[in-house]
Scaffold this active site. Structure first.
Site, mmCIF file in Angstrom:
data_model
loop_
_atom_site.group_PDB
_atom_site.id
_atom_site.type_symbol
_atom_site.label_atom_id
_atom_site.label_comp_id
_atom_site.label_asym_id
_atom_site.label_seq_id
_atom_site.Cartn_x
_atom_site.Cartn_y
_atom_site.Cartn_z
ATOM 1 N N GLU A 115 0.900 -1.192 -0.055
ATOM 2 C CA GLU A 115 0.066 0.061 0.001
ATOM 3 C C GLU A 115 0.921 1.243 -0.019
ATOM 4 O O GLU A 115 2.053 1.255 0.267
ATOM 5 C CB GLU A 115 -1.008 0.030 1.109
ATOM 6 C CG GLU A 115 -1.965 -1.145 1.051
ATOM 7 C CD GLU A 115 -3.085 -1.120 2.366
ATOM 8 O OE1 GLU A 115 -2.774 -0.254 3.136
ATOM 9 O OE2 GLU A 115 -4.009 -1.664 2.128
ATOM 10 N N HIS A 239 -9.087 9.877 3.777
ATOM 11 C CA HIS A 239 -8.854 8.949 2.893
ATOM 12 C C HIS A 239 -9.248 9.313 1.502
ATOM 13 O O HIS A 239 -10.173 9.998 1.113
ATOM 14 C CB HIS A 239 -9.777 7.566 3.081
ATOM 15 C CG HIS A 239 -9.256 6.335 2.330
ATOM 16 N ND1 HIS A 239 -9.162 6.238 0.947
ATOM 17 C CD2 HIS A 239 -8.735 5.363 2.823
ATOM 18 C CE1 HIS A 239 -8.997 5.049 0.794
ATOM 19 N NE2 HIS A 239 -8.585 4.483 1.794
ATOM 20 N N ARG A 286 -1.164 9.154 1.608
ATOM 21 C CA ARG A 286 -2.459 9.587 1.853
ATOM 22 C C ARG A 286 -2.865 10.921 1.786
ATOM 23 O O ARG A 286 -3.537 11.376 0.984
ATOM 24 C CB ARG A 286 -3.462 8.882 2.706
ATOM 25 C CG ARG A 286 -3.549 7.310 2.761
ATOM 26 C CD ARG A 286 -4.044 6.824 4.124
ATOM 27 N NE ARG A 286 -4.543 5.430 3.654
ATOM 28 C CZ ARG A 286 -5.284 4.650 4.512
ATOM 29 N NH1 ARG A 286 -5.354 5.089 5.763
ATOM 30 N NH2 ARG A 286 -5.482 3.335 4.294
ATOM 31 N N HIS A 347 -11.092 9.784 7.281
ATOM 32 C CA HIS A 347 -11.013 8.299 7.549
ATOM 33 C C HIS A 347 -10.311 8.146 8.910
ATOM 34 O O HIS A 347 -10.598 6.911 9.196
ATOM 35 C CB HIS A 347 -10.057 8.123 6.410
ATOM 36 C CG HIS A 347 -9.799 6.577 6.271
ATOM 37 N ND1 HIS A 347 -10.772 5.450 6.196
ATOM 38 C CD2 HIS A 347 -8.643 5.907 6.183
ATOM 39 C CE1 HIS A 347 -10.266 4.173 6.428
ATOM 40 N NE2 HIS A 347 -8.887 4.347 6.531
ATOM 41 N N ARG A 382 -0.750 8.838 9.719
ATOM 42 C CA ARG A 382 -0.841 7.526 9.524
ATOM 43 C C ARG A 382 -0.379 6.884 8.467
ATOM 44 O O ARG A 382 -1.097 6.983 7.352
ATOM 45 C CB ARG A 382 -2.111 7.039 10.076
ATOM 46 C CG ARG A 382 -2.174 5.359 10.412
ATOM 47 C CD ARG A 382 -3.796 4.680 10.803
ATOM 48 N NE ARG A 382 -4.641 4.999 9.711
ATOM 49 C CZ ARG A 382 -5.077 4.224 8.945
ATOM 50 N NH1 ARG A 382 -4.479 3.066 9.022
ATOM 51 N NH2 ARG A 382 -5.889 4.464 8.127
#
Length: 529
Positions: A115, A239, A286, A347, A382
């Site tokens: 990811e 997100h 992100r 998110h 994060r």
């Protein structure tokens, strides 16, 4: 109703709460309170997976470095080392509980995806519904323990502290929680020598959020009112890719779609825009991707952008993303042929109640784990798939500290029951609905992905007016679930705005046009009651 006594009271029934319960249950009596059904928290919604060093050639040092880079230098390195080092063992324990992780012939038997922000394939997963599988396994294990009492439909109102005792001791000790029983409409008192907050984040402060409906910052607000420090609330992760559909709210299109080759495109022209913003393109962290999408949507006046993986073979897409494929097919979108309309949505709450490596908060007897906490793991942003991992590691750490120090935790003193002798039933539920909607709208518009001081000051002004109104209402009427949530939403919104105004730089998830540069030294924002 009489006070209900346990050894430990856990507020929250997701990954952090149930992990703590399972570690305590062999020797202590535990109550696990859920706000609604046991599986309604954020854990069951987690699609992506759990990050751990399992691939030959990957190292702890590399996972630590990726986490620190994503966190823009604000992470606590000791916390990152602690969590990353404990990750493989956490995965093994979940597999032992029956979580059916995808397997492969390489990587020591695990099927691993990659990811954004990760330098290796290190995400173990169960198709694209990891959280659901984890939640089911933890619940199944918890139900099998006679020492664990699972209590659904309990809306936590406030922590029971020393000031609720018959004599005020002044040390701020926490002895449990007052909670509203949704079914009976009565407030009940759950007491224990130790209390663990595992209540999740505060996503529902925002208009668009991937968080479940119950994510109203309850644990953060309760801990703040009881006297805990709260840190880094300005770092709200958005997100980048939430499904844009007026009928279906909060359906997340997992990071892994980009990890497996999905492209972000401008709808009319088909222009792939991420390479214009970052050399990592769709695999950038992100915050970079969310800001880029936000920029293009605002610049071109779009409602959404497209996420397209239709150039990959149809069988590959269906095999990797069975749930997303089935869900979108029902909405008339075949992701093997069609692009997916997406928008950013709130998110993850990177800030929260300050804890140490044992999960301890500032108040004796009170622990916290998971999204409600600020452990130092995430810093200013994060890293994907580190969130479930934090729940397992800190749920266990809190339980271990309680077990090791059990004899030093005093039993609760006599506690006064909840007093509602001076309040009436509300005749103005419309006030709650109106204020709830207003908070979510101005937080989205003024405290969203890109911020300005002027907008933040506007939000602070609105919060001050609403706080007076809500506190007056709270003082006069019997508590309802909606009123409890509204009070917590407003308190959490206030903490977010105060933290954002305090930070005079752009770092990680906090981006302000008034201070676009990052300062040389990374410093946590810490608010003390």
């Amino acid at each position: 109703m009489a006070n209900q006594n346990f050894d430990v009271v856990i507020i929250g029934s997701g990954a952090a709460g149930l992990t703590a319960a399972l570690n305590l249950a062999p020797s202590l009596k535990v109550a696990v309170l859920a706000k609604g059904a046991l599986n309604e928290g954020s854990t069951a919604w987690a699609q992506g997976g759990i990050a751990a060093v399992l691939e030959p050639g990957d190292t702890f040092e590399s996972h630590i470095e990726d986490t620190m880079v994503a966190g823009a230098g604000l992470n606590n390195r000791a916390t990152v080392e602690f969590v990353v080092g404990n990750a493989p063992a956490a995965i093994d324990r979940l597999a032992d509980l029956g979580v059916p992780f995808n397997v492969a012939d390489d990587n020591n038997g695990w099927h691993l995806t990659r990811e954004g922000g990760h330098s290796h394939r290190r995400i173990v997963h169960v198709d694209d519904a990891t959280g659901w599988a984890v939640q089911e396994a933890l619940e199944r294990a918890a139900r099998a323990y006679p020492n664990i009492t699972l209590v659904p439909d309990m809306v936590a109102i406030d922590l029971v502290t020393s000031r609720h005792g018959e004599r005020y001791s002044g040390d701020g000790h926490v002895w449990g929680v007052y909670a509203l029983n949704r079914k009976r409409g009565k407030v009940e008192t759950f007491l224990g020598r130790a209390t663990i907050l595992a209540t999740g984040g505060a996503g529902r402060v925002y208009l668009f959020s991937t968080a479940p409906r119950g994510a109203t910052g309850d644990g953060i607000a309760m801990a703040w009112r009881a006297g805990c420090r709260v840190s880094n609330m300005e770092f709200m992760q958005f997100h980048p890719t939430c499904l844009y559909n007026l009928e279906v709210k909060n359906f997340l299109i997992t990071e892994a779609v980009r990890g497996e080759g999905g492209h972000l495109l401008i709808p009319e022209t088909g222009h792939r825009f991420m390479p214009d913003f970052d050399e990592r393109a769709e695999l950038a962290p992100r915050d970079v991707v969310a800001r880029a999408i936000d920029h293009e949507i605002k610049r071109l006046g779009l409602d959404f952008v497209h996420l397209d993986i239709s150039h990959r073979p149809p069988e590959f897409v269906k095999e990797h993303f069975p749930n997303i494929h089935a869900k979108l097919l029902g909405l008339g979108i075949d992701i093997t042929k069609d692009p997916i309309p997406v928008v950013p949505a709130q998110h993850y709450t990177c800030g929260g109640v300050v804890i140490d490596l044992d999960g301890r908060t500032d108040l004796p007897g009170l622990y916290a784990a998971g999204e409600v906490s600020q452990s130092g793991l995430h810093g200013a942003n994060r890293l994907a798939s580190n969130s479930l991992l934090e729940c397992f590691v800190f749920g266990e750490a809190a339980a271990n500290h309680i077990l090791e120090n059990w004899d030093d935790l005093p039993p609760p003193p006599p506690i006064r029951p909840w007093d509602e002798s001076r309040v009436a039933d509300s005749d103005e539920e419309v006030v709650i609905k109106q204020n709830w909607t207003e908070i979510r709208r101005f937080m989205w518009n003024y405290v969203g992905i890109v911020r300005t001081t002027k907008r933040l000051e506007r939000a602070a002004h609105r919060i001050k007016m609403l706080t007076d109104e809500v506190e007056d209402y709270y003082g006069h009427f019997r508590v309802t679930p909606d009123l409890v949530e509204l009070r917590n939403l407003l308190q959490t919104a206030s903490l977010i705005v105060r933290s954002a105004l305090h930070r005079k730089e752009s770092r990680g998830l906090h981006y302000t046009t008034d201070y676009p540069k990052t300062l040389p030294k990374a410093v946590d924002t810490v608010l003390a009651p």
